[in-house]
Design an enzyme around this catalytic site. Structure first.
Site, PDB file in Angstrom:
ATOM      1  NE  ARG A   1       0.333  16.664  -3.000  1.00 51.34           N
ATOM      2  CZ  ARG A   1       0.634  16.048  -1.886  1.00 51.34           C
ATOM      3  NH1 ARG A   1       0.267  16.565  -0.728  1.00 51.34           N
ATOM      4  NH2 ARG A   1       1.293  14.910  -1.883  1.00 51.34           N
TER       5      ARG A   1
ATOM      6  CB  THR B   1      -1.026  -0.047   1.163  1.00 56.00           C
ATOM      7  OG1 THR B   1      -1.943   1.035   1.000  1.00 56.00           O
ATOM      8  CG2 THR B   1      -0.378   0.062   2.525  1.00 56.00           C
TER       9      THR B   1
ATOM     10  CE  LYS C   1      -1.640   0.080  -3.422  1.00 57.57           C
ATOM     11  NZ  LYS C   1      -3.017   0.518  -3.510  1.00 57.57           N
TER      12      LYS C   1
ATOM     13  CG  ASP D   1      -5.309  -1.642  -5.600  1.00 60.53           C
ATOM     14  OD1 ASP D   1      -5.873  -2.236  -4.662  1.00 60.53           O
ATOM     15  OD2 ASP D   1      -4.274  -0.977  -5.471  1.00 60.53           O
TER      16      ASP D   1
HETATM   17  N1  LIG Z   1     -10.109   0.883  -0.751  1.00 55.64           N
HETATM   18  C1  LIG Z   1      -9.039   0.216  -1.103  1.00 55.64           C
HETATM   19  O1  LIG Z   1      -9.033  -1.019  -1.243  1.00 55.64           O
HETATM   20  C2  LIG Z   1      -7.784   0.964  -1.427  1.00 55.64           C
HETATM   21  C3  LIG Z   1      -6.813   0.375  -2.244  1.00 55.64           C
HETATM   22  C4  LIG Z   1      -5.688   1.135  -2.561  1.00 55.64           C
HETATM   23  C5  LIG Z   1      -5.519   2.402  -2.032  1.00 55.64           C
HETATM   24  N2  LIG Z   1      -6.477   2.918  -1.219  1.00 55.64           N
HETATM   25  C6  LIG Z   1      -6.329   4.269  -0.659  1.00 55.64           C
HETATM   26  O2  LIG Z   1      -6.046   5.169  -1.704  1.00 55.64           O
HETATM   27  C7  LIG Z   1      -5.189   6.202  -1.231  1.00 55.64           C
HETATM   28  C8  LIG Z   1      -3.976   6.332  -2.152  1.00 55.64           C
HETATM   29  O3  LIG Z   1      -3.212   5.152  -2.126  1.00 55.64           O
HETATM   30  P1  LIG Z   1      -2.021   4.913  -3.198  1.00 55.64           P
HETATM   31  O4  LIG Z   1      -1.479   3.575  -2.902  1.00 55.64           O
HETATM   32  O5  LIG Z   1      -2.473   5.241  -4.569  1.00 55.64           O
HETATM   33  O6  LIG Z   1      -0.960   6.022  -2.736  1.00 55.64           O
HETATM   34  P2  LIG Z   1       0.205   6.717  -3.582  1.00 55.64           P
HETATM   35  O7  LIG Z   1       0.682   5.854  -4.695  1.00 55.64           O
HETATM   36  O8  LIG Z   1       1.211   7.191  -2.596  1.00 55.64           O
HETATM   37  O9  LIG Z   1      -0.517   8.011  -4.244  1.00 55.64           O
HETATM   38  C9  LIG Z   1      -1.028   9.023  -3.419  1.00 55.64           C
HETATM   39  C10 LIG Z   1      -1.794  10.037  -4.281  1.00 55.64           C
HETATM   40  O10 LIG Z   1      -2.471  10.914  -3.377  1.00 55.64           O
HETATM   41  C11 LIG Z   1      -2.058  12.270  -3.627  1.00 55.64           C
HETATM   42  N3  LIG Z   1      -2.033  12.949  -2.321  1.00 55.64           N
HETATM   43  C12 LIG Z   1      -1.558  12.461  -1.157  1.00 55.64           C
HETATM   44  N4  LIG Z   1      -1.752  13.358  -0.172  1.00 55.64           N
HETATM   45  C13 LIG Z   1      -2.366  14.435  -0.740  1.00 55.64           C
HETATM   46  C14 LIG Z   1      -2.819  15.675  -0.240  1.00 55.64           C
HETATM   47  N5  LIG Z   1      -2.679  16.001   1.038  1.00 55.64           N
HETATM   48  N6  LIG Z   1      -3.412  16.537  -1.097  1.00 55.64           N
HETATM   49  C15 LIG Z   1      -3.562  16.216  -2.404  1.00 55.64           C
HETATM   50  N7  LIG Z   1      -3.149  15.045  -2.944  1.00 55.64           N
HETATM   51  C16 LIG Z   1      -2.561  14.172  -2.118  1.00 55.64           C
HETATM   52  C17 LIG Z   1      -0.703  12.158  -4.269  1.00 55.64           C
HETATM   53  O11 LIG Z   1      -0.461  13.339  -5.009  1.00 55.64           O
HETATM   54  P3  LIG Z   1       1.037  13.766  -5.438  1.00 55.64           P
HETATM   55  O12 LIG Z   1       1.309  13.073  -6.745  1.00 55.64           O
HETATM   56  O13 LIG Z   1       0.947  15.241  -5.557  1.00 55.64           O
HETATM   57  O14 LIG Z   1       1.953  13.328  -4.332  1.00 55.64           O
HETATM   58  C18 LIG Z   1      -0.904  10.922  -5.160  1.00 55.64           C
HETATM   59  O15 LIG Z   1      -1.607  11.238  -6.326  1.00 55.64           O
HETATM   60  C19 LIG Z   1      -4.858   5.840   0.216  1.00 55.64           C
HETATM   61  O16 LIG Z   1      -5.726   6.528   1.073  1.00 55.64           O
HETATM   62  C20 LIG Z   1      -5.138   4.363   0.282  1.00 55.64           C
HETATM   63  O17 LIG Z   1      -5.490   3.944   1.599  1.00 55.64           O
HETATM   64  C21 LIG Z   1      -7.603   2.231  -0.916  1.00 55.64           C
END
Ligand SMILES: NC(=O)c1ccc[n+]([C@@H]2O[C@H](COP(=O)([O-])OP(=O)(O)OC[C@H]3O[C@@H](n4cnc5c(N)ncnc54)[C@H](OP(=O)(O)O)[C@@H]3O)[C@@H](O)[C@H]2O)c1
Length: 329
Positions: free
Chosen positions: A218, A119, A123, A160
């Site tokens: 962002r 996570t 990823k 996912d």
């Molecule tokens: N429901 C489920 O099964 C499931 C599965 C996977 C993920 N998720 C959730 O999805 C979210 C993202 O996960 P990920 O694995 O994709 O993470 P990731 O690869 O680290 O990507 C994070 C994304 O969120 C943006 N971001 C983070 N903090 C921000 C903020 N304060 N303001 C604006 N944009 C922000 C980042 O933008 P930048 O590019 O600008 O950094 C990037 O686009 C998490 O909350 C995770 O728990 C849920």
């Protein structure tokens, strides 16, 4: 030589408390109730017994886990341990708080560490760390499941995208009378907020289903990069506030905005939400985020990240065990 049992504090040390019986320790301990811990990140005795099945853990127990940072919020240990228990598998699933994925995988290289969920924020790095990557995960550019094969090779998959897209499709179908086999995403304008691992999976899946995909992020350069990859336009988060080219759009938040403990945050104003017919939030802690609450108040069909969470986890279970997906009530 004096035998010792090392029980390590804080989130990084949590696994020592659970895996202790696997590595020869004859005791571990937990607090009597939440809030009564004698050290940071100490589990309750009830969680050790009921979530981690501690009485069944021994030298032959296979270890699975979720790699992330932060990882303490994840409900994956509850789900996967219950799934292992329900099929009588000698396996345990723990949270791994990890800074450097490559270092983690080379350190935890024993065949006993048989598979991992990945996570935030690992990823994308996981694609580079695996010896083999499933073609869909490679196209998406994100791996959320890693399996260690008997020869030690690491194989990466992405569950996912199926989890999220099927959750959104079923959410829309539940509001429709038709039983068409055509995806309800086909031809729709599908706005993805975020360009990380989950964002890439949602964008790829929506495009596969025939949606017209728009990316807002962002960091605008990352929105452009993903937009170029899937052939859709990119927006800044400010532009998204006034983006209203048509009615009936679908919105998918894939950022961590609104995730516990920042439950009062939301990626889009309520005013802007009025343009959307369907709103999905990948965040699942809490189940009803501010985004989903406000979208429902605006009359949109809402789909919780919990639906995606359960579906992607069942896809992982299949990879971990080779058994068919379980149906979770
Ligand atoms: N429901 C489920 O099964 C499931 C599965 C996977 C993920 N998720 C959730 O999805 C979210 C993202 O996960 P990920 O694995 O994709 O993470 P990731 O690869 O680290 O990507 C994070 C994304 O969120 C943006 N971001 C983070 N903090 C921000 C903020 N304060 N303001 C604006 N944009 C922000 C980042 O933008 P930048 O590019 O600008 O950094 C990037 O686009 C998490 O909350 C995770 O728990 C849920």
């Amino acid at each position: 030589q004096v035998p010792i049992i090392g029980l390590v504090m804080n989130d990084r040390g949590f696994i020592s408390r659970v895996l202790c019986p696997k590595f020869g320790g004859y005791l571990t301990f937990g607090s009597l109730e939440k809030g009564k811990e004698s050290a940071p990140s100490q589990p309750t005795a009830a969680d050790l017994i009921n979530v981690y099945n501690i009485r069944q853990i021994g030298p032959d127990t296979k270890v699975f886990g979720i790699i992330g940072n932060p990882v303490g919020h994840s409900k994956s240990p509850i789900l996967h341990n219950e799934a292992f228990r329900s099929v009588g598998l000698n396996a345990v699933y723990v949270p791994f708080l990890v800074d450097d994925l490559a270092k983690f995988l080379s350190t935890y290289s024993s065949p006993d560490f048989a598979g991992f969920s990945c996570t935030i924020p690992h990823k994308e790095a996981a694609v580079r760390c695996c010896d083999e990557v499933d073609p869909i995960a490679r196209d998406i550019g994100a791996v959320n499941t890693i399996i260690r094969k008997p020869d030690g090779k690491l194989v990466g998959y992405n569950t996912d995208y199926v989890g999220a897209i099927s959750a959104i499709e079923d959410g829309i179908r539940a509001t429709q009378q038709t039983h068409s086999t055509v995806s309800p995403l086909a031809g729709r304008l599908f706005v993805v907020i975020g360009a990380g691992g989950a964002g890439k999976a949602l964008a790829y899946g929506a495009k596969e289903k025939g949606a017209r995909v728009v990316i807002a992020n962002r960091t605008f350069a990352r929105a452009q990069e993903l937009g170029n990859l899937i052939g859709g336009p990119a927006l800044t988060l400010t532009e998204l506030e006034n983006y209203h080219p048509e009615e009936g759009m679908i919105l998918a938040n894939t950022t961590a905005i609104g995730m516990h403990p920042n439950v009062n945050e939301t990626p889009l104003s309520k005013q802007a939400l009025k343009s959307y017919a369907v709103v999905f939030d990948a965040v699942y802690t809490p189940k009803e985020t501010r985004l989903l609450r406000e979208a429902a108040e605006c009359g949109a069909t809402v789909v919780s990240g919990l639906e995606m969470f359960i579906r992607q986890a069942m896809g992982q279970f299949e990879h971990f065990t080779g058994m068919p997906e379980l149906q979770i009530a």
